[in-house]
Design an enzyme around this catalytic site. Sequence first.
Site, PDB file in Angstrom:
ATOM      1  N   TYR A  45       6.146 -34.810 -21.974  1.00 14.57           N
ATOM      2  CA  TYR A  45       6.367 -35.991 -21.134  1.00 14.57           C
ATOM      3  C   TYR A  45       7.169 -35.635 -19.886  1.00 14.57           C
ATOM      4  CZ  TYR A  45       7.807 -40.404 -19.267  1.00 14.57           C
ATOM      5  OH  TYR A  45       8.024 -41.450 -18.387  1.00 14.57           O
ATOM      6  N   PHE A  65       1.731 -34.706 -27.307  1.00  9.79           N
ATOM      7  CA  PHE A  65       2.864 -34.244 -26.502  1.00  9.79           C
ATOM      8  C   PHE A  65       4.170 -34.741 -27.113  1.00  9.79           C
ATOM      9  CE2 PHE A  65       1.887 -38.426 -24.847  1.00  9.79           C
ATOM     10  CZ  PHE A  65       3.113 -38.988 -24.553  1.00  9.79           C
ATOM     11  N   CYS A  66       5.235 -34.039 -26.774  1.00 12.64           N
ATOM     12  CA  CYS A  66       6.589 -34.486 -27.114  1.00 12.64           C
ATOM     13  C   CYS A  66       7.382 -34.532 -25.804  1.00 12.64           C
ATOM     14  CB  CYS A  66       7.229 -33.603 -28.178  1.00 12.64           C
ATOM     15  SG  CYS A  66       7.390 -31.853 -27.751  1.00 12.64           S
ATOM     16  N   TRP A  67       8.697 -34.322 -25.861  1.00 11.42           N
ATOM     17  CA  TRP A  67       9.500 -34.460 -24.649  1.00 11.42           C
ATOM     18  C   TRP A  67       9.206 -33.357 -23.630  1.00 11.42           C
ATOM     19  CZ3 TRP A  67      11.714 -36.506 -20.844  1.00 11.42           C
ATOM     20  CH2 TRP A  67      12.720 -35.877 -20.103  1.00 11.42           C
TER      21      TRP A  67
END
Length: 345
Positions: free
Chosen positions: A122, A93-95
């Site tokens: 996130y 995952f990223c932001w």
Amino acid sequence: MFQDLTVPELRDMRDRKELTIVDVRSPSEFADATIPGSVNIPFFDDAERAEIGTLYKQRGMAEAKRRGLELMSAKLPAFIAEFAALPGKIALFCWRGGGRSRTTATLLGLMDIHCYRVAGGYREYRRWVVETLETYRLDKPAYVLHGNTGTGKTAILRQLAEEGYPVLDLEGFACHRGSIFGDVGLRGSNQKTFDAELLETLLRFERAPYVIMEAESRRIGKCTMPQFLMDAKESGVPIRLELPMPARVRHIVQDYRPAEHKEACLHAFKIIKPRMHTPVAKEIQQSIGQDRFDVAAELLLEHYYDPRYEHGADRYDQERERLVRARTEQEALDGVRAALPDVQA
């Protein structure tokens, strides 16, 4: 191709120990807050991310993408190798589930490394945490550890946790000891990390017959406890620890390690110094300065912390109190253990 996972799907697979969760955001983003249990394999480090962001603002998306491709091309073999070394399945995952996680998943797919991606990143996990805590109801009794500063409450809770008891280590979630000196030698958590650790622990103990927690103030360092935990503290079964002054002083010096954090201790003391009788405050400051930390600790307990504790000691139902008088930390641990129901009850 990669497959997206919702947050509940991700947690279910993680709890079955079927995957490794990877945060591909920068190290500073990871340090600020992440999904508990994640490892960090950053797509861009902090300097690279700052450079790309500046290019995007000043020269547009195309130039930022071009520079990003240059940076990633140089480190691509090492980047892929880190994922290849991970055991089992991978979820990343990223932001917000955007470019960094999508590009990483695509690159891994080209190298025949299958992975999942957390839908919404996130940001979606944080939304789930906040909404779940807002509606959470603690439907089991709480056993609440009370006692003067230095009675080793946190150490006891952590030992009980190692033994399998359903402990809510609130100071551990906050990375703060809950006092003026609470962040000495520690890097306090923010609210995002506190909330995530708390919720994940609560859900892990859904089938437990009770939970155990310390009688904390609503605010622990930078973090604030939700109202349902404050209610649980007020209505819970109080277990009060009593330990002799020498044992308390010894525990404080061992826990806070003032010889290693002398300046931080002096800084913290100066905050409460105006609230104390001048001659006592002067002796405490001199004792810290002269490395007589046991003397300083005893004076702080006797003239500051103990009076404050006694002032607030009548805030719970003393008729239900389970008193543990002990001479040593081990006796205190044994006494608390005896005051608790069987964890399988």
